[in-house]
Design a protein around this motif. Structure first.
Motif: not given
Length: 334
Positions: A185-186, A190-191, A241-243, A277-279
């Motif tokens: 979820i986190t 973030l992405n 869940l909200p986006a 990097g995040y992916y």
């Protein structure tokens, strides 16, 4: 006592300082424009503080480069920004952008600290990290106060400790599918948020780009960002869940040149590279197969976008080279 600052810079230290210099010279240009246009009296002091910090960082690095007889990078100058141009973004965008830059600063400085050995370089990266944390605190506090901070989704607190007992925990395409866990979820949150902000940036840049190939590059970036927002949001909404969503358009209607195409291309390239990097981090943290494969499919697509951007910068003579190893084969041949 031995003066450890006389130890030659390592390749890792050169890379960290060079990248930081490029980033801070961009920050000086962008924050100077933000400061000229901001109307919100609560946001103005944060922009002033950020601009002063970036200028101080540049000065520290210039002194260090001079001491090492290291050619000072060109980076970006007042020629790359028109502070008198019409307003391109809202005050809300200024604040969100600063918050995102704080995250990038903390990530970059943490990476720099893991490979730095010289005390002065270590101290500099610690400074960047501390300043990044302070900027994040300042922007978060004000965004919460103004009601524009988008919090991660909430889930119930577990009532007991559980262990994974069956292989279906890893599935995601066929058969029983578990709900996504807090780590997954986190990263989806973030992405999604990064791409929401990224879409706003490339939209504004597309409006004001002077070269047609640069304009088309940003339009393509806008489409990719929207695609990724939809992709990550869908995973969240399917779990009820909200986006994170944009709170209305942050891009105004000016088409006048604000930043040079060179600056905009480098800024977008830096942000997109950070996104890869995040992916990758999200891929490592996502145990459900459908999530993992989705991140795996996005990384090559984003990498190709970065490469195409690099080709545009090379074509126009905008890509400044970072320090490189000696090419002994070339020297032998010559």
């Amino acid at each position: 006592m031995e003066d450890k600052t006389n130890i030659p810079l390592t390749s890792a230290e050169m890379a960290g300082l060079w990248t930081q210099y490029m980033g801070d010279t961009i920050a000086v240009c962008i924050d100077s424009y933000f400061l000229e246009k901001v109307e919100d009296k609560e946001i103005r002091p944060i922009i002033e503080w950020t601009l002063d910090t970036a200028k101080e960082n540049v000065s520290i690095m210039q002194e260090l480069f001079q001491k090492e007889n290291f050619p000072i990078p060109i980076g970006f100058t007042e020629q790359d920004v028109n502070t008198k141009a019409p307003r391109l973004f809202t005050d809300t965008f200024f604040l969100k952008h600063l918050s995102q830059m704080a995250v990038f600063a903390m990530t970059a400085s943490s990476a720099g600290l893991t490979v730095a050995t010289r005390p002065d370089v270590v101290a500099f990266h610690k400074r960047i990290l501390n300043k990044g944390v302070e900027l994040q605190d300042r922007t978060r506090e004000l965004m919460l106060k103004q009601g524009i901070y988008v919090k991660p989704p909430s889930i119930p607190i577990p009532d007991k400790v559980d262990f994974v007992e069956k292989q279906y925990y890893l599935t995601g395409f066929f058969g029983k599918k578990r709900s996504i866990n807090s780590h997954e979820i986190t990263h989806l949150y973030l992405n999604t948020l990064i791409n929401v902000i990224g879409k706003e940036i490339v939209t504004g840049f597309a409006q004001t780009a002077q070269n047609e190939d640069v304009k088309q590059y940003f339009i393509r970036g806008k489409e990719l960002a929207q695609k990724y927002v939809d992709t990550f949001s869908n995973f969240l909404t399917k779990e009820d869940l909200p986006a994170p969503i944009s709170l209305g358009s942050s891009v105004l209607d000016t088409t006048a040149s604000v930043f040079s195409d060179k600056l905009m291309m480098f800024h977008v390239a830096t942000m997109v590279a950070a996104g890869i990097g995040y992916y990758g981090t999200a891929l490592a943290a996502s145990l459900r197969r459908d999530l993992g494969l989705k991140y795996m499919s996005l990384i090559p697509e984003v990498a190709l976008y970065v490469e195409d951007g690099a080709n545009i910068m090379i074509k126009h003579g905008w890509m400044e080279e970072p320090p490189q190893a000696v090419d002994h084969d070339k020297l032998i041949q010559n």
